[in-house]
Design a protein around this motif. Structure first.
Motif, PDB file in Angstrom:
ATOM      1  N   LEU A 112      58.277  58.369  18.122  1.00  8.31           N
ATOM      2  CA  LEU A 112      57.737  58.648  19.454  1.00  8.31           C
ATOM      3  C   LEU A 112      58.525  59.781  20.114  1.00  8.31           C
ATOM      4  CD1 LEU A 112      57.204  55.050  20.914  1.00  8.31           C
ATOM      5  CD2 LEU A 112      55.482  56.594  19.965  1.00  8.31           C
ATOM      6  N   GLU A 113      57.800  60.724  20.693  1.00 10.02           N
ATOM      7  CA  GLU A 113      58.464  61.802  21.427  1.00 10.02           C
ATOM      8  C   GLU A 113      58.751  61.392  22.871  1.00 10.02           C
ATOM      9  OE1 GLU A 113      56.358  65.461  20.988  1.00 10.02           O
ATOM     10  OE2 GLU A 113      56.424  65.354  18.805  1.00 10.02           O
ATOM     11  N   THR A 114      57.938  60.487  23.397  1.00 12.66           N
ATOM     12  CA  THR A 114      58.167  59.914  24.716  1.00 12.66           C
ATOM     13  C   THR A 114      57.757  58.451  24.675  1.00 12.66           C
ATOM     14  OG1 THR A 114      55.970  60.475  25.551  1.00 12.66           O
ATOM     15  CG2 THR A 114      57.717  62.085  25.956  1.00 12.66           C
ATOM     16  N   VAL A 115      58.292  57.691  25.589  1.00 14.60           N
ATOM     17  CA  VAL A 115      57.901  56.281  25.689  1.00 14.60           C
ATOM     18  C   VAL A 115      56.566  56.235  26.430  1.00 14.60           C
ATOM     19  CG1 VAL A 115      58.476  54.038  26.685  1.00 14.60           C
ATOM     20  CG2 VAL A 115      60.271  55.444  25.671  1.00 14.60           C
ATOM     21  N   PRO A 116      55.518  55.731  25.777  1.00 14.29           N
ATOM     22  CA  PRO A 116      54.215  55.687  26.444  1.00 14.29           C
ATOM     23  C   PRO A 116      54.200  54.626  27.548  1.00 14.29           C
ATOM     24  CG  PRO A 116      54.088  54.622  24.300  1.00 14.29           C
ATOM     25  CD  PRO A 116      55.463  55.205  24.414  1.00 14.29           C
ATOM     26  N   PRO A 117      53.290  54.790  28.517  1.00 13.28           N
ATOM     27  CA  PRO A 117      53.231  53.837  29.631  1.00 13.28           C
ATOM     28  C   PRO A 117      53.129  52.379  29.193  1.00 13.28           C
ATOM     29  CG  PRO A 117      51.859  55.740  30.100  1.00 13.28           C
ATOM     30  CD  PRO A 117      52.340  55.884  28.682  1.00 13.28           C
ATOM     31  N   VAL A 118      52.439  52.119  28.101  1.00 11.73           N
ATOM     32  CA  VAL A 118      52.269  50.740  27.649  1.00 11.73           C
ATOM     33  C   VAL A 118      53.603  50.100  27.226  1.00 11.73           C
ATOM     34  CG1 VAL A 118      51.740  51.302  25.238  1.00 11.73           C
ATOM     35  CG2 VAL A 118      50.770  49.249  26.272  1.00 11.73           C
ATOM     36  N   LEU A 119      54.607  50.920  26.927  1.00 12.95           N
ATOM     37  CA  LEU A 119      55.915  50.407  26.503  1.00 12.95           C
ATOM     38  C   LEU A 119      56.995  50.558  27.575  1.00 12.95           C
ATOM     39  CD1 LEU A 119      56.130  51.709  22.813  1.00 12.95           C
ATOM     40  CD2 LEU A 119      55.549  49.414  23.609  1.00 12.95           C
ATOM     41  N   THR A 120      56.640  51.047  28.740  1.00 10.51           N
ATOM     42  CA  THR A 120      57.648  51.337  29.761  1.00 10.51           C
ATOM     43  C   THR A 120      58.460  50.108  30.161  1.00 10.51           C
ATOM     44  OG1 THR A 120      56.374  53.198  30.609  1.00 10.51           O
ATOM     45  CG2 THR A 120      58.009  52.249  32.086  1.00 10.51           C
ATOM     46  N   VAL A 121      57.807  49.016  30.468  1.00 11.51           N
ATOM     47  CA  VAL A 121      58.526  47.820  30.920  1.00 11.51           C
ATOM     48  C   VAL A 121      59.408  47.268  29.802  1.00 11.51           C
ATOM     49  CG1 VAL A 121      58.268  45.441  31.722  1.00 11.51           C
ATOM     50  CG2 VAL A 121      56.820  47.242  32.670  1.00 11.51           C
ATOM     51  N   SER A 122      58.851  47.149  28.616  1.00 15.16           N
ATOM     52  CA  SER A 122      59.649  46.600  27.517  1.00 15.16           C
ATOM     53  C   SER A 122      60.767  47.558  27.109  1.00 15.16           C
ATOM     54  CB  SER A 122      58.766  46.257  26.314  1.00 15.16           C
ATOM     55  OG  SER A 122      58.179  47.411  25.763  1.00 15.16           O
ATOM     56  N   LEU A 138      72.273  58.279  27.730  1.00 17.22           N
ATOM     57  CA  LEU A 138      70.838  58.567  27.782  1.00 17.22           C
ATOM     58  C   LEU A 138      70.101  57.432  28.490  1.00 17.22           C
ATOM     59  CD1 LEU A 138      70.565  59.728  24.072  1.00 17.22           C
ATOM     60  CD2 LEU A 138      70.485  61.216  26.088  1.00 17.22           C
ATOM     61  N   PRO A 139      70.378  57.232  29.781  1.00 16.18           N
ATOM     62  CA  PRO A 139      69.775  56.089  30.472  1.00 16.18           C
ATOM     63  C   PRO A 139      68.260  56.209  30.591  1.00 16.18           C
ATOM     64  CG  PRO A 139      70.831  57.548  32.041  1.00 16.18           C
ATOM     65  CD  PRO A 139      71.167  58.065  30.667  1.00 16.18           C
ATOM     66  N   PHE A 140      67.599  55.090  30.452  1.00 17.78           N
ATOM     67  CA  PHE A 140      66.141  55.035  30.584  1.00 17.78           C
ATOM     68  C   PHE A 140      65.772  54.941  32.059  1.00 17.78           C
ATOM     69  CE2 PHE A 140      62.197  52.616  30.977  1.00 17.78           C
ATOM     70  CZ  PHE A 140      61.349  53.429  30.237  1.00 17.78           C
ATOM     71  N   ARG A 141      64.818  55.766  32.461  1.00 19.69           N
ATOM     72  CA  ARG A 141      64.278  55.724  33.815  1.00 19.69           C
ATOM     73  C   ARG A 141      62.760  55.619  33.695  1.00 19.69           C
ATOM     74  NH1 ARG A 141      69.075  55.189  34.976  1.00 19.69           N
ATOM     75  NH2 ARG A 141      70.379  56.749  35.932  1.00 19.69           N
ATOM     76  N   ALA A 142      62.207  54.566  34.237  1.00 23.76           N
ATOM     77  CA  ALA A 142      60.771  54.320  34.114  1.00 23.76           C
ATOM     78  C   ALA A 142      59.932  55.352  34.858  1.00 23.76           C
ATOM     79  CB  ALA A 142      60.434  52.926  34.620  1.00 23.76           C
ATOM     80  N   ASP A 143      60.531  56.039  35.809  1.00 23.23           N
ATOM     81  CA  ASP A 143      59.768  56.980  36.632  1.00 23.23           C
ATOM     82  C   ASP A 143      59.727  58.400  36.081  1.00 23.23           C
ATOM     83  OD1 ASP A 143      62.455  57.455  37.073  1.00 23.23           O
ATOM     84  OD2 ASP A 143      62.201  57.861  39.217  1.00 23.23           O
ATOM     85  N   ARG A 144      60.259  58.607  34.890  1.00 25.30           N
ATOM     86  CA  ARG A 144      60.217  59.951  34.286  1.00 25.30           C
ATOM     87  C   ARG A 144      60.081  59.837  32.773  1.00 25.30           C
ATOM     88  NH1 ARG A 144      66.540  60.978  35.593  1.00 25.30           N
ATOM     89  NH2 ARG A 144      65.942  60.146  37.574  1.00 25.30           N
TER      90      ARG A 144
END
Length: 128
Positions: free
Chosen positions: A92-102, A23-29
């Motif tokens: 959380l159902e999705t990672v919010p923008p404020v947490l994307t980098v972390s 389940l790789p994390f992708r910041a763009d989706r």
């Protein structure tokens, strides 16, 4: 450390590494963190039980108390990251923008240390 301890640690860390890799994390989706948060919480509980059952120090070599045991240090780090992921992304159902980098850093670091713990525990189990 006993072969049973090493096997349990390797299996648990392997489940974490496999889940995070699948389940790789992708910041763009959009990213649903619930599966990784659930596995993090479950495997943290497993590892807490395994460590609690150990009848010797985990991080300091019992025979050479001036030297740390790398597996113990890495396992402590993995357990810290598992707690972070389980708590930070809980509900959380999705990672919010404020947490994307972390999120990118936290999830990749968790996967990396899980692989390191798995591999180190496997090697030590062979020697045990």
């Amino acid at each position: 450390m006993t072969p049973e301890f090493l096997t349990a640690v390797a299996e648990s860390a392997g489940r974490v590494a496999d889940t995070f890799q699948s389940l790789p994390f992708r910041a763009d989706r959009p990213y649903d963190p619930r599966p990784v948060a659930t596995v993090a919480a479950e495997e943290l509980a497993v590892l807490c039980d395994v460590v609690a059952a150990l009848d010797r120090p985990l991080v300091v070599d019992a025979d050479v108390p001036t030297r740390t045991e790398p597996l113990g240090v890495d396992l402590a780090g993995l357990m810290s990251f598992l707690q972070l992921v389980a708590v930070l992304y809980h509900g959380l159902e999705t990672v919010p923008p404020v947490l994307t980098v972390s999120a990118g850093r936290n999830l990749s670091a968790t996967q990396l240390i899980a692989r390191r713990v798995r591999d180190r525990a496997r090697k030590e189990a062979i020697r045990a």
